[in-house]
Design a protein around this motif. Structure first.
Motif, PDB file in Angstrom:
ATOM      1  N   ASP A   1       4.102  17.448 -44.672  1.00 63.34           N
ATOM      2  CA  ASP A   1       3.832  18.326 -43.539  1.00 63.34           C
ATOM      3  C   ASP A   1       4.635  19.619 -43.620  1.00 63.34           C
ATOM      4  O   ASP A   1       4.143  20.700 -43.278  1.00 63.34           O
ATOM      5  N   ARG A   2       5.876  19.515 -44.072  1.00 66.57           N
ATOM      6  CA  ARG A   2       6.691  20.728 -44.213  1.00 66.57           C
ATOM      7  C   ARG A   2       6.070  21.685 -45.232  1.00 66.57           C
ATOM      8  O   ARG A   2       5.997  22.903 -45.001  1.00 66.57           O
TER       9      ARG A   2
ATOM     10  N   THR B   1       2.921  23.384 -43.894  1.00 65.33           N
ATOM     11  CA  THR B   1       3.260  24.443 -42.941  1.00 65.33           C
ATOM     12  C   THR B   1       3.787  25.677 -43.665  1.00 65.33           C
ATOM     13  O   THR B   1       3.376  26.816 -43.384  1.00 65.33           O
ATOM     14  N   LEU B   2       4.705  25.458 -44.607  1.00 64.89           N
ATOM     15  CA  LEU B   2       5.299  26.577 -45.343  1.00 64.89           C
ATOM     16  C   LEU B   2       4.239  27.350 -46.111  1.00 64.89           C
ATOM     17  O   LEU B   2       4.170  28.587 -46.031  1.00 64.89           O
TER      18      LEU B   2
ATOM     19  N   GLY C   1       0.938  27.203 -45.783  1.00 65.13           N
ATOM     20  CA  GLY C   1      -0.104  27.743 -44.930  1.00 65.13           C
ATOM     21  C   GLY C   1       0.253  29.106 -44.372  1.00 65.13           C
ATOM     22  O   GLY C   1      -0.605  29.972 -44.185  1.00 65.13           O
ATOM     23  N   ASP C   2       1.542  29.308 -44.109  1.00 68.80           N
ATOM     24  CA  ASP C   2       2.027  30.583 -43.573  1.00 68.80           C
ATOM     25  C   ASP C   2       2.498  31.546 -44.666  1.00 68.80           C
ATOM     26  O   ASP C   2       2.931  32.665 -44.361  1.00 68.80           O
TER      27      ASP C   2
ATOM     28  N   TRP D   1      -8.280  21.571 -42.902  1.00 74.26           N
ATOM     29  CA  TRP D   1      -7.479  22.725 -42.494  1.00 74.26           C
ATOM     30  C   TRP D   1      -7.673  23.038 -41.015  1.00 74.26           C
ATOM     31  O   TRP D   1      -6.729  23.382 -40.298  1.00 74.26           O
TER      32      TRP D   1
ATOM     33  N   ARG E   1      -5.610  21.213 -38.676  1.00 74.27           N
ATOM     34  CA  ARG E   1      -4.227  21.703 -38.625  1.00 74.27           C
ATOM     35  C   ARG E   1      -4.143  23.095 -37.994  1.00 74.27           C
ATOM     36  O   ARG E   1      -3.090  23.724 -38.040  1.00 74.27           O
TER      37      ARG E   1
ATOM     38  N   ALA F   1      -5.784  25.887 -38.866  1.00 75.05           N
ATOM     39  CA  ALA F   1      -5.906  27.032 -39.771  1.00 75.05           C
ATOM     40  C   ALA F   1      -7.205  27.796 -39.504  1.00 75.05           C
ATOM     41  O   ALA F   1      -8.245  27.196 -39.237  1.00 75.05           O
TER      42      ALA F   1
ATOM     43  N   ARG G   1      -6.310  33.629 -43.507  1.00 76.59           N
ATOM     44  CA  ARG G   1      -4.872  33.799 -43.708  1.00 76.59           C
ATOM     45  C   ARG G   1      -4.577  34.578 -44.977  1.00 76.59           C
ATOM     46  O   ARG G   1      -3.476  35.126 -45.131  1.00 76.59           O
TER      47      ARG G   1
ATOM     48  N   PRO H   1      11.212  21.669 -48.073  1.00 82.04           N
ATOM     49  CA  PRO H   1       9.811  21.248 -48.017  1.00 82.04           C
ATOM     50  C   PRO H   1       9.395  20.391 -49.212  1.00 82.04           C
ATOM     51  O   PRO H   1       8.250  19.933 -49.261  1.00 82.04           O
TER      52      PRO H   1
END
Length: 415
Positions: A84-85, A88-89, A91-92, A135, A138, A140, A167, A382
């Motif tokens: 999950d970390r 998130t990392l 994805g951003d 996605w 989550r 996205a 994104r 992560p």
């Protein structure tokens, strides 16, 4: 041809001292340097050739979120916490690239209009439906486009659909990495080029990083050489299987043709195992790539395939002349996920981006800086801390990738 020049640098000569010595002048190393000096930590970068010589400068230029692995599968591989970390990392991660470009005014042809993952046939469309659902669950901003919407976005009817990821974006990759170097230097980092590291040895409570003409004495060492690693901890290279990837750039297209191909300036790649990718640069060159090395028998095979494939996608191009061509090596790990390694006390590194170097390399460099600065611990990373291990059957797999790509490009009729 199109990247602004790199900042002025020189080879290391003599002995210097720093808090952190960073080996490798690509996305990870220069991002780590930039984020370290922002935190008041003295950082020195040692690059064997020139800034962006390896995977960074030879990149396709797609600033993508995530990895190849399906989002729901990633926690199964890494465990729920790290999975999950990392999602998130990464994805951003494109946002982090865009913010650096904006803050430092990096001239790198940035386009923030998303990327299109293009479906080849029904199987490709089914894969993208799964990616979309996972996605979106989550949060996205991704959306599966119909065949008709895809044709309008790209200018070809070749694809069954495409997954638009808002994104993401595109970039001139060598310009970006040179801009990262300039930003790091502007904040106080020192970057040495033509300074290959020959040895890393303990020196009392510190590390001595020796080059051909000098040395850096540092508290920490960051290994940021990834798929192009030579010298100390060459296991980083041996842990990865090299997948060759080439790019062919057309001459600038006439305005009336350019206006109908990627009018929204997205970047594209497809769902085939031997995939292809393309984007439009700021001067109207269509940059088209796929798996393979432009050398030996592969050079004419891959170049001829590129012309045929582009004519099938965009018949309006007519006779196609490539103005530039290049290739490099993607480092593939056995599970298509990156690695965090602690090679010794205060010697660390991230590697294995599996063709997703721009955004992941940038945020992994930032993460390394946070760890060194004491903002986080290894328990907050992560990725789990793992021991580097040589990939099984690596030489055989590397030959197979190139021979297989040549065979596919000889007979390919996907469009």
């Amino acid at each position: 041809m199109t990247a602004p020049p790199a900042p002025d640098t020189m080879a290391l000569s003599g002995e210097v001292r720093a808090e952190v010595a960073i080996v490798g002048g690509g996305y990870t190393g220069l991002s780590a340097a930039l984020h370290l000096v922002q935190r008041g930590v003295k950082a020195v970068v040692l690059e064997a050739r020139h800034v962006g010589f390896g995977g960074a400068g030879r990149n396709v230029g797609l600033v993508n979120a995530g990895m190849w692995v399906m989002p729901d599968e990633l926690p199964n591989v890494l465990g729920p916490v790290h999975g999950d970390r990392l999602l998130t990392l990464l994805g951003d991660a494109p946002k982090a690239v865009f913010e650096i470009v904006a803050r430092y005014g990096i001239n790198c042809e940035l386009q923030q209009h998303g990327t299109l993952h293009c479906a080849i046939g029904r199987s490709g469309l089914d894969e993208l439906k799964k990616r979309e659902a996972q996605w979106q669950a989550r949060g996205a901003p991704v959306r599966l486009l119909s065949h008709e919407e895809t044709a309008q976005k790209i200018g070809t009817c070749a694809y069954a659909g495409a997954l638009l990821d808002q994104r993401a974006g595109t970039i001139q990759p060598l310009a970006y990495v040179r801009g990262l170097a300039g930003a790091a230097i502007g904040e106080g980092a020192v970057v040495y080029t033509d300074s290959p590291v020959a040895e890393v040895q303990p020196s009392g409570s510190k590390w001595r990083v020796t080059t051909t003409k000098g040395a850096v004495i540092a508290d920490w060492v960051v290994m940021a050489t990834d798929a192009y690693t030579q010298g100390p901890w060459e296991i980083i290279r041996r842990e990865q299987v090299h997948l060759p990837y080439f790019n062919l750039a057309t001459a600038p297209l006439p305005d009336h043709i350019r206006a109908r191909i990627l009018p929204g300036h997205e970047g594209c790649w497809d769902t085939q195992e031997v995939l292809s990718s393309f984007r439009m640069d700021a001067r109207g060159r269509l940059i088209f790539g796929s798996v393979g090395a432009l050398k030996g028998t592969g050079h004419p095979i891959h170049s001829d395939w590129g012309r045929r494939a582009l004519r099938r996608l965009f018949p309006q191009l007519g006779d196609i002349r490539f103005e530039a061509e290049w290739y490099g090596q993607i480092g593939m790990t056995d599970d298509n996920l990156p690695r965090f390694h602690r090679f010794a006390d205060r010697v660390i590194g991230c590697s294995g981006y599996n063709g997703r170097g721009i955004a992941p390399g940038t945020v992994m460099g930032r993460t390394l800086a946070s760890l060194i600065a004491g903002e986080i611990t290894e328990d907050d990373l992560p990725l789990p801390v793992t021991t580097a291990k040589a990939a099984r059957l690596r030489p055989i797999k590397e030959v197979f990738y190139e021979v297989g790509a040549q065979a596919v490009h000889l007979i390919d009729s996907r469009f």
